[in-house]
Design a protein around this motif. Structure first.
Motif, short mmCIF file in Angstrom:
data_model
loop_
_atom_site.label_atom_id
_atom_site.label_comp_id
_atom_site.label_asym_id
_atom_site.label_seq_id
_atom_site.Cartn_x
_atom_site.Cartn_y
_atom_site.Cartn_z
N ILE A 15 63.46 45.21 45.03
CA ILE A 15 62.90 46.53 45.31
C ILE A 15 63.96 47.45 45.93
O ILE A 15 64.05 48.64 45.59
N ASN A 16 64.76 46.87 46.83
CA ASN A 16 65.78 47.66 47.53
C ASN A 16 67.11 47.74 46.79
O ASN A 16 68.08 48.29 47.30
N LYS A 17 67.15 47.14 45.59
CA LYS A 17 68.33 47.17 44.73
C LYS A 17 69.56 46.55 45.40
O LYS A 17 70.68 47.04 45.28
N THR A 18 69.32 45.45 46.11
CA THR A 18 70.42 44.69 46.70
C THR A 18 70.61 43.40 45.92
O THR A 18 69.67 42.91 45.28
N PRO A 19 71.82 42.80 45.95
CA PRO A 19 72.09 41.60 45.14
C PRO A 19 71.16 40.44 45.49
O PRO A 19 70.80 40.24 46.66
N ARG A 20 70.79 39.65 44.49
CA ARG A 20 69.99 38.45 44.69
C ARG A 20 70.33 37.44 43.60
O ARG A 20 70.82 37.81 42.53
N ASP A 21 70.06 36.18 43.87
CA ASP A 21 70.27 35.14 42.86
C ASP A 21 69.11 35.15 41.87
O ASP A 21 67.96 35.40 42.23
N LYS A 22 69.43 34.86 40.62
CA LYS A 22 68.37 34.78 39.62
C LYS A 22 67.46 33.59 39.90
O LYS A 22 66.23 33.69 39.79
N ILE A 23 68.06 32.44 40.26
CA ILE A 23 67.29 31.25 40.58
C ILE A 23 67.69 30.75 41.96
O ILE A 23 68.89 30.60 42.26
N THR A 24 66.71 30.52 42.81
CA THR A 24 66.94 29.96 44.15
C THR A 24 66.27 28.59 44.21
O THR A 24 65.04 28.49 44.11
N TRP A 25 67.07 27.55 44.35
CA TRP A 25 66.53 26.19 44.43
C TRP A 25 66.31 25.80 45.88
O TRP A 25 67.20 25.93 46.72
N ILE A 26 65.13 25.29 46.17
CA ILE A 26 64.80 24.78 47.50
C ILE A 26 64.83 23.25 47.41
O ILE A 26 64.11 22.66 46.60
N PRO A 27 65.67 22.57 48.20
CA PRO A 27 65.84 21.12 48.03
C PRO A 27 64.61 20.30 48.39
O PRO A 27 63.77 20.72 49.19
N ALA A 28 64.53 19.11 47.78
CA ALA A 28 63.46 18.15 48.05
C ALA A 28 63.93 17.15 49.10
O ALA A 28 65.14 16.93 49.26
N GLU A 29 62.98 16.51 49.79
CA GLU A 29 63.33 15.53 50.82
C GLU A 29 62.26 14.44 50.90
O GLU A 29 61.07 14.75 51.01
N LEU A 30 62.68 13.18 50.83
CA LEU A 30 61.75 12.06 50.94
C LEU A 30 61.30 11.90 52.40
O LEU A 30 62.12 11.94 53.32
N VAL A 31 60.00 11.72 52.59
CA VAL A 31 59.44 11.52 53.93
C VAL A 31 58.67 10.20 53.94
O VAL A 31 57.78 9.98 53.10
N THR A 32 59.02 9.33 54.88
CA THR A 32 58.34 8.05 55.05
C THR A 32 58.03 7.87 56.54
O THR A 32 58.37 8.73 57.37
N LYS A 33 57.40 6.76 56.87
CA LYS A 33 57.11 6.49 58.28
C LYS A 33 58.39 6.39 59.11
O LYS A 33 58.41 6.73 60.29
N ASP A 34 59.48 5.97 58.46
CA ASP A 34 60.74 5.78 59.17
C ASP A 34 61.37 7.09 59.64
O ASP A 34 62.04 7.12 60.68
N ASN A 35 61.19 8.17 58.87
CA ASN A 35 61.82 9.44 59.27
C ASN A 35 60.80 10.54 59.57
O ASN A 35 61.15 11.72 59.65
#
Length: 337
Positions: free
Chosen positions: A308-328
């Motif tokens: 909207i403000n005509k400022t640079p942006r990435d076409k694709i933004t990846w948000i990383p995955a993370e395994l969650v178990t009782k240990d962490n």
């Protein structure tokens, strides 16, 4: 302050059946009906002029009953409250592609500054995308990546294959083989397809594991329980249950517990929802793969505002995955605040 709109006016809801009847007719005819319907809905709501100092972003959500999507919606609202003169308008498609198409047309008629869109069907987005771009409105797809992503359109989400791969790695590390059942989301959504593929690809060269059951439970906990009950009643021995999300995994856990089979079954979900994390604490859910809805929500708003403000942006933004178990789990919760 952000506002929430649960749907269009009664007039628009009544017209949905006519739109469905026109879906097999030429595209222009369908667009004409949608345009008139949206215009009537806007007039019925008063047709008030928007405050030019306020940035208005329409947010189209597939289903307000989906736990992850609701948590992401709440994160968007919280983040928007910290911005100056930003208004979010939420709508619920109730997993109806035609309804979502109409909601997008209504946003266009309202002349919102931007649209954040979580599509009901990732293979049916081109008409919406083209109409939004033609109207000169900034578009960001969120969480569910469409097959059609032309120039000028941004996407914020996670690499869906990774979720399935992480689930499969955990299962292999904590077992020596066995029969696997995969509970899938809606198969019109890329996330369900790719998460399932990630599991299948990992076990393809491991003959000690056999995927003997696959079935959709439509992302819903109640359906996950029904699917698991049917599998149990079939007599098939299942050692590992891998679910495309936490809600369906929790439904499977209910069925397994009722049948006295939970202690002998590994169950893995995706999302790290509050209910999923609580199930890990209690030892019912073995693991989940964190889908960072909060970061996705913030990233989508940032991408929309940048456009909207005509400022640079990435076409694709990846948000990383993370395994969650009782240990962490404790470390993970501390990071989330």
């Amino acid at each position: 302050m952000p506002i929430t709109t649960s749907g269009l006016t009664t007039l628009f809801q009544q017209s949905t059946k006519y739109i469905k009847q026109l879906m097999n007719k030429p595209k222009k005819a369908v667009q004409g009906v949608l345009f008139i319907t949206g215009l009537m809905a806007l007039v019925a709501c008063g047709g008030e002029e928007a405050d030019s100092n306020v940035t208005r972003i329409g947010v189209a959500i597939p289903n307000f009953d989906d736990t992850f999507l609701v948590n992401m919606k709440d994160s968007m609202s919280a983040y928007a409250e910290k911005q100056d003169n930003l208004e979010l308008i939420f709508v619920d498609a109730k997993e109806d592609t035609v309804k979502q198409l109409g909601q997008i047309q209504n946003f266009i008629i309202q002349q919102v500054d931007g649209i954040i869109l979580v599509p009901v069907n990732t293979d049916a987005t081109q008409p919406m995308t083209d109409d939004i771009l033609k109207a000169g409105i900034e578009l960001v797809y969120l969480n569910r990546r469409p097959t059609y992503l032309p120039d000028g359109v941004a996407y914020v989400g996670s690499e869906e294959l990774r979720f399935g791969e992480e689930q499969a790695k955990y299962a292999a590390k904590h077992s020596e083989g066995g029969n696997i059942g995969i509970i899938m989301g809606m198969m019109t959504v890329e996330a369900a397809i790719l998460r399932t593929q990630g599991v299948e690809d990992f076990f393809k060269e491991k003959p000690e594991y056999n995927i003997i059951r696959k079935q959709t439970a439509l992302w819903q906990r109640s359906q996950g329980m029904v699917v698991m009950e049917n599998w149990i009643n079939s007599g098939d021995k299942l050692d590992i249950i891998i679910s495309n999300n936490d809600d369906m995994a929790l439904g499977a856990i209910q069925a397994l517990r009722a049948a006295g089979k939970l202690d002998d079954t590994i169950v893995i979900g995706v999302d790290a929802t509050p209910d999923g994390l609580m199930a890990i604490k209690k030892g019912a859910l073995d693991a989940t793969v964190f889908q960072d809805g909060r970061s996705q929500a913030r990233g989508a708003i940032d991408a929309a505002l940048s456009g909207i403000n005509k400022t640079p942006r990435d076409k694709i933004t990846w948000i990383p995955a993370e395994l969650v178990t009782k240990d962490n789990l404790a470390e993970f919760e501390a990071k989330q605040g």
